[in-house]
Scaffold this motif. Structure first.
Motif, PDB file in Angstrom:
ATOM      1  N   UNK A  72     -25.172  -2.868  11.169  1.00  0.00           N
ATOM      2  CA  UNK A  72     -24.975  -2.502   9.768  1.00  0.00           C
ATOM      3  C   UNK A  72     -26.261  -2.699   8.972  1.00  0.00           C
ATOM      4  N   UNK A  73     -26.991  -1.593   8.770  1.00  0.00           N
ATOM      5  CA  UNK A  73     -28.129  -1.665   7.860  1.00  0.00           C
ATOM      6  C   UNK A  73     -27.611  -1.463   6.435  1.00  0.00           C
ATOM      7  N   UNK A  74     -28.493  -1.450   5.447  1.00  0.00           N
ATOM      8  CA  UNK A  74     -28.039  -1.383   4.059  1.00  0.00           C
ATOM      9  C   UNK A  74     -27.290  -0.083   3.761  1.00  0.00           C
ATOM     10  N   UNK A  75     -27.759   1.037   4.306  1.00  0.00           N
ATOM     11  CA  UNK A  75     -27.060   2.299   4.058  1.00  0.00           C
ATOM     12  C   UNK A  75     -25.681   2.290   4.699  1.00  0.00           C
ATOM     13  N   UNK A  76     -25.587   1.786   5.921  1.00  0.00           N
ATOM     14  CA  UNK A  76     -24.300   1.697   6.596  1.00  0.00           C
ATOM     15  C   UNK A  76     -23.366   0.730   5.870  1.00  0.00           C
ATOM     16  N   UNK A  77     -23.942  -0.315   5.317  1.00  0.00           N
ATOM     17  CA  UNK A  77     -23.145  -1.278   4.557  1.00  0.00           C
ATOM     18  C   UNK A  77     -22.459  -0.606   3.376  1.00  0.00           C
ATOM     19  N   UNK A  78     -23.182   0.228   2.660  1.00  0.00           N
ATOM     20  CA  UNK A  78     -22.594   0.923   1.519  1.00  0.00           C
ATOM     21  C   UNK A  78     -21.536   1.928   1.969  1.00  0.00           C
ATOM     22  N   UNK A  79     -21.781   2.600   3.072  1.00  0.00           N
ATOM     23  CA  UNK A  79     -20.805   3.555   3.602  1.00  0.00           C
ATOM     24  C   UNK A  79     -19.507   2.851   3.982  1.00  0.00           C
ATOM     25  N   UNK A  80     -19.642   1.724   4.682  1.00  0.00           N
ATOM     26  CA  UNK A  80     -18.457   0.970   5.096  1.00  0.00           C
ATOM     27  C   UNK A  80     -17.729   0.385   3.890  1.00  0.00           C
ATOM     28  N   UNK A  81     -18.482  -0.065   2.896  1.00  0.00           N
ATOM     29  CA  UNK A  81     -17.870  -0.608   1.689  1.00  0.00           C
ATOM     30  C   UNK A  81     -17.054   0.437   0.954  1.00  0.00           C
ATOM     31  N   UNK A  82     -17.592   1.650   0.851  1.00  0.00           N
ATOM     32  CA  UNK A  82     -16.856   2.729   0.177  1.00  0.00           C
ATOM     33  C   UNK A  82     -15.617   3.117   0.975  1.00  0.00           C
ATOM     34  N   UNK A  83     -15.743   3.116   2.302  1.00  0.00           N
ATOM     35  CA  UNK A  83     -14.587   3.432   3.146  1.00  0.00           C
ATOM     36  C   UNK A  83     -13.505   2.373   2.979  1.00  0.00           C
ATOM     37  N   UNK A  84     -13.926   1.128   2.894  1.00  0.00           N
ATOM     38  CA  UNK A  84     -12.995   0.021   2.695  1.00  0.00           C
ATOM     39  C   UNK A  84     -12.276   0.172   1.345  1.00  0.00           C
ATOM     40  N   UNK A  85     -13.039   0.499   0.307  1.00  0.00           N
ATOM     41  CA  UNK A  85     -12.462   0.679  -1.025  1.00  0.00           C
ATOM     42  C   UNK A  85     -11.508   1.866  -1.057  1.00  0.00           C
ATOM     43  N   UNK A  86     -11.837   2.927  -0.329  1.00  0.00           N
ATOM     44  CA  UNK A  86     -10.966   4.102  -0.282  1.00  0.00           C
ATOM     45  C   UNK A  86      -9.625   3.758   0.363  1.00  0.00           C
ATOM     46  N   UNK A  87      -9.671   3.011   1.465  1.00  0.00           N
ATOM     47  CA  UNK A  87      -8.430   2.607   2.131  1.00  0.00           C
ATOM     48  C   UNK A  87      -7.611   1.676   1.237  1.00  0.00           C
ATOM     49  N   UNK A  88      -8.291   0.752   0.559  1.00  0.00           N
ATOM     50  CA  UNK A  88      -7.579  -0.157  -0.350  1.00  0.00           C
ATOM     51  C   UNK A  88      -6.906   0.629  -1.474  1.00  0.00           C
ATOM     52  N   UNK A  89      -7.577   1.678  -1.954  1.00  0.00           N
ATOM     53  CA  UNK A  89      -6.992   2.518  -3.007  1.00  0.00           C
ATOM     54  C   UNK A  89      -5.769   3.271  -2.488  1.00  0.00           C
ATOM     55  N   UNK A  90      -5.828   3.729  -1.242  1.00  0.00           N
ATOM     56  CA  UNK A  90      -4.679   4.420  -0.649  1.00  0.00           C
ATOM     57  C   UNK A  90      -3.472   3.485  -0.546  1.00  0.00           C
ATOM     58  N   UNK A  91      -3.721   2.267  -0.105  1.00  0.00           N
ATOM     59  CA  UNK A  91      -2.639   1.288   0.023  1.00  0.00           C
ATOM     60  C   UNK A  91      -2.091   0.962  -1.363  1.00  0.00           C
ATOM     61  N   UNK A  92      -2.993   0.797  -2.326  1.00  0.00           N
ATOM     62  CA  UNK A  92      -2.568   0.506  -3.698  1.00  0.00           C
ATOM     63  C   UNK A  92      -1.657   1.595  -4.241  1.00  0.00           C
ATOM     64  N   UNK A  93      -2.008   2.850  -3.964  1.00  0.00           N
ATOM     65  CA  UNK A  93      -1.182   3.975  -4.430  1.00  0.00           C
ATOM     66  C   UNK A  93       0.205   3.909  -3.828  1.00  0.00           C
ATOM     67  N   UNK A  94       0.291   3.503  -2.553  1.00  0.00           N
ATOM     68  CA  UNK A  94       1.593   3.379  -1.911  1.00  0.00           C
ATOM     69  C   UNK A  94       2.422   2.271  -2.541  1.00  0.00           C
ATOM     70  N   UNK A  95       1.740   1.277  -3.115  1.00  0.00           N
ATOM     71  CA  UNK A  95       2.436   0.165  -3.771  1.00  0.00           C
ATOM     72  C   UNK A  95       2.757   0.468  -5.220  1.00  0.00           C
ATOM     73  N   UNK A  96       2.375   1.650  -5.693  1.00  0.00           N
ATOM     74  CA  UNK A  96       2.695   2.055  -7.057  1.00  0.00           C
ATOM     75  C   UNK A  96       1.601   1.833  -8.065  1.00  0.00           C
ATOM     76  N   UNK A  97       0.400   1.451  -7.616  1.00  0.00           N
ATOM     77  CA  UNK A  97      -0.692   1.220  -8.549  1.00  0.00           C
ATOM     78  C   UNK A  97      -1.173   2.528  -9.149  1.00  0.00           C
ATOM     79  N   UNK A  98      -1.586   2.479 -10.407  1.00  0.00           N
ATOM     80  CA  UNK A  98      -2.142   3.653 -11.068  1.00  0.00           C
ATOM     81  C   UNK A  98      -3.610   3.784 -10.667  1.00  0.00           C
ATOM     82  N   UNK A  99      -4.054   4.962 -10.198  1.00  0.00           N
ATOM     83  CA  UNK A  99      -5.455   5.117  -9.778  1.00  0.00           C
ATOM     84  C   UNK A  99      -6.420   4.756 -10.899  1.00  0.00           C
ATOM     85  N   UNK A 100      -7.520   4.085 -10.518  1.00  0.00           N
ATOM     86  CA  UNK A 100      -8.506   3.699 -11.516  1.00  0.00           C
ATOM     87  C   UNK A 100      -9.190   4.932 -12.068  1.00  0.00           C
TER      88      UNK A 100
END
Length: 258
Positions: free
Chosen positions: A230-258
């Motif tokens: 994980x170099x710095x560019x890969x770190x940002x890519x993985x972080x965004x992917x992680x945030x995207x998955x967390x947002x998907x799970x949040x939507x399933x729990x009824x959270x309003x998209x940011x």
């Protein structure tokens, strides 16, 4: 002294502990010492000692408002059925698998027990070199991304309180409270927390918040990987992917998209 009677006595103690735990039900999750003593037929002092031991082990915890007891997340490390009853875990698992498949890294779900992040689900990487942790693993230090993601959702006063106690970075880390608060602000800004070799030089951890319909952080999606991948560019890519998955799970729990 010859051991006679030790077996039945030990068994009775275990039975008493189990009886105490069985007092906590879905209908009545909060129980006081007096209430439990009446249900199990033990003296209040005996019940109090049992609860004190269970509280130290994280098996029960106190409700801040009523000061009564309820079951704690310490059960996760020893009781598989508890995991099956965590809605966020059931909702998350398919998306955690997708994230792990897409990134080829280990992905986990963590929840907060009041002072620590606890691993309740994990999808290991398929690669030979990977980072994994047993279910029930606890993370306390604010150097961990899995802790930062919860601290970032708290008021500054509450975050400072934890950073002065349970979440304090290890002595010798050279990281102070103000620096951690800066990390937390960055976490809120970009949507994920980063541990880039802060806990262990060879490990990278990224975590993003899972929110419920009230907008509160109820869990975190954690991605762990060897740092050499994980170099710095890969770190940002993985972080965004992680945030995207967390947002998907949040939507399933009824959270309003940011």
């Amino acid at each position: 002294m010859n051991g006679e009677g030790a077996g039945p006595r030990s068994a009775s103690v275990i039975v008493n502990v189990i009886d105490v735990l069985r007092c906590f039900t879905v209908e009545e999750p909060l129980q006081g010492v007096t209430e439990i003593a009446a249900q199990v037929g033990l003296h209040k002092s005996s019940v109090s000692r049992i609860l004190a031991t269970l509280e130290r082990e994280g098996i029960v915890e106190r409700d801040e408002l009523s000061r009564k007891f309820r079951l704690g997340l310490g059960l996760i490390a020893i009781a598989g059925p508890l995991l099956a009853n965590l809605d966020v875990r059931r909702v998350s698992l398919p998306m955690l698998r997708d994230l792990s498949a897409a990134t080829e890294e280990t992905v986990a779900l963590v929840v907060w027990d009041g002072s620590e992040a606890v691993t309740v689900e994990q999808v290991p990487s398929t690669q030979n070199i990977k980072h994994t942790a047993p279910l029930g693993t606890r993370y306390a230090s604010a150097l961990n991304a899995s802790v930062q993601v919860f601290l970032a959702d708290m008021s500054e006063d509450r975050a400072r309180e934890l950073l002065a106690g349970a979440a304090a970075p290890p002595a010798g880390s050279g990281v102070g409270t103000d620096e951690v608060l800066t990390w937390l602000a960055r976490t809120r800004e970009r949507g994920f927390a980063v541990n880039y070799g802060d806990t262990y030089p060879e490990e990278v951890g990224l975590a993003a918040p899972v929110r419920d319909l009230r907008g509160e952080t109820v869990a975190g999606v954690l991605l762990a990987a060897p740092r050499y991948r994980v170099d710095e560019r890969r770190r940002e890519e993985l972080g965004r992917a992680c945030a995207h998955t967390a947002a998907q799970i949040s939507a399933r729990l009824g959270a309003v998209p940011a």
